[in-house]
Design an enzyme around this catalytic site. Structure first.
Site, PDB file in Angstrom:
ATOM      1  N   GLU A 197       0.849  -1.191   0.000  1.00 47.53           N
ATOM      2  CA  GLU A 197       0.000   0.000   0.000  1.00 47.53           C
ATOM      3  C   GLU A 197       0.882   1.237   0.000  1.00 47.53           C
ATOM      4  O   GLU A 197       1.751   1.387   0.873  1.00 47.53           O
ATOM      5  CB  GLU A 197      -0.931   0.049   1.212  1.00 47.53           C
ATOM      6  CG  GLU A 197      -1.856   1.263   1.160  1.00 47.53           C
ATOM      7  CD  GLU A 197      -2.551   1.595   2.468  1.00 47.53           C
ATOM      8  OE1 GLU A 197      -3.374   2.541   2.461  1.00 47.53           O
ATOM      9  OE2 GLU A 197      -2.264   0.951   3.498  1.00 47.53           O
ATOM     10  N   ASP A 239       5.319   4.795   3.520  1.00 44.13           N
ATOM     11  CA  ASP A 239       5.076   6.204   3.801  1.00 44.13           C
ATOM     12  C   ASP A 239       6.385   6.809   4.299  1.00 44.13           C
ATOM     13  O   ASP A 239       7.254   6.093   4.797  1.00 44.13           O
ATOM     14  CB  ASP A 239       3.973   6.376   4.855  1.00 44.13           C
ATOM     15  CG  ASP A 239       3.240   7.708   4.734  1.00 44.13           C
ATOM     16  OD1 ASP A 239       3.867   8.756   5.031  1.00 44.13           O
ATOM     17  OD2 ASP A 239       2.065   7.716   4.352  1.00 44.13           O
ATOM     18  N   ASP A 285      -2.302  12.315  -2.068  1.00 38.52           N
ATOM     19  CA  ASP A 285      -2.395  13.759  -2.291  1.00 38.52           C
ATOM     20  C   ASP A 285      -2.709  13.992  -3.770  1.00 38.52           C
ATOM     21  O   ASP A 285      -2.005  13.480  -4.639  1.00 38.52           O
ATOM     22  CB  ASP A 285      -1.066  14.419  -1.925  1.00 38.52           C
ATOM     23  CG  ASP A 285      -1.158  15.934  -1.858  1.00 38.52           C
ATOM     24  OD1 ASP A 285      -1.859  16.522  -2.706  1.00 38.52           O
ATOM     25  OD2 ASP A 285      -0.518  16.525  -0.980  1.00 38.52           O
ATOM     26  N   ASP A 313     -11.108  10.280  -3.089  1.00 42.01           N
ATOM     27  CA  ASP A 313     -12.323  11.087  -3.006  1.00 42.01           C
ATOM     28  C   ASP A 313     -12.250  12.262  -3.977  1.00 42.01           C
ATOM     29  O   ASP A 313     -13.231  12.975  -4.162  1.00 42.01           O
ATOM     30  CB  ASP A 313     -12.499  11.630  -1.583  1.00 42.01           C
ATOM     31  CG  ASP A 313     -11.411  12.641  -1.236  1.00 42.01           C
ATOM     32  OD1 ASP A 313     -10.215  12.289  -1.356  1.00 42.01           O
ATOM     33  OD2 ASP A 313     -11.740  13.776  -0.867  1.00 42.01           O
TER      34      ASP A 313
END
Length: 219
Positions: free
Chosen positions: A47, A72, A121, A157
């Site tokens: 991920e 990350d 982002d 989104d």
């Protein structure tokens, strides 16, 4: 730096499920995830921009016979997922602390079985296109790392980022678009995330935002 961050960074240094600079394995992990980190031959699911690791850890709970790696750069965020996995005894979870543009330094050709890009982002300005995790630059980096037939999932989104990604994928001859939807929770794909929602996804949906989703393969 706050005391809280110092405590979390210290925990990351000590926790074997965090792979980061300063640990010998950080320089040796490429091509060796199954042997060095997980000690099994199970599939690797990665991920990107995993944040607090809620989705990575959630998948690990559902699929104990697969290995999950959250990537990350934020150590304080990774600490949360790392600590949760440790507390629950989940040995099929690891976190790689690095910039995503360095991903090809940590995975060998064909080493990744499945890839998730979750709520990255959007970098909406035209001048920031190359920073989007679904831009040609990143797609070209992912392609050799994912084994033949491996699936890439993308959730967001952000309508602008989704439309940009969809148009780009449709324009590439080396990509097979498996499916897409502008309303994930009202679609045939709604079970693809196995009921796992991150904190930010819950915030988006409570505000009435429609979650967009697509999946594809490199060919």
């Amino acid at each position: 730096m706050s005391r809280k961050k110092l405590v979390r960074f210290k925990a990351n240094e000590e926790n074997p499920n965090v792979i980061q600079a300063g640990k010998p394995i950080f320089e040796e992990i490429q091509g060796n995830w199954k042997e060095r980190q997980f000690n099994n031959e199970n599939p690797l699911v990665v991920e990107l921009a995993c944040g607090r690791g809620e989705f990575t850890v959630g998948l690990a709970r559902v699929f104990p016979s697969q290995n999950f790696i959250g990537v990350d750069i934020k150590g304080s965020r990774i600490w949360k997922g790392s600590s949760t996995a440790t507390a629950e005894g989940l040995e099929n979870v690891a976190f790689l602390r690095t910039q995503i543009q360095q991903l090809d330094k940590f995975f060998a050709v064909g080493e990744i079985d499945e890839l998730w890009i979750t709520f990255p982002d959007p970098f909406p300005r035209d001048g920031d296109e190359k920073r989007r995790l679904t831009s040609p630059r990143f797609l070209d980096m992912y392609k050799p790392l994912i084994k033949e037939g491996g699936v890439v999932h993308f959730k967001t989104d952000n309508t602008g980022l989704f439309e940009y990604t969809l148009e780009l994928l449709k324009s590439r001859e080396d990509i097979k678009l498996i499916g897409f939807t502008h309303d994930f929770y009202q679609s045939e794909w709604k079970d693809d995330h196995f009921g796992i929602k991150t904190r930010y996804e819950k915030i988006f949906t409570e505000k009435g935002e429609k979650i967009k989703y697509l999946k594809f393969q490199f060919i």
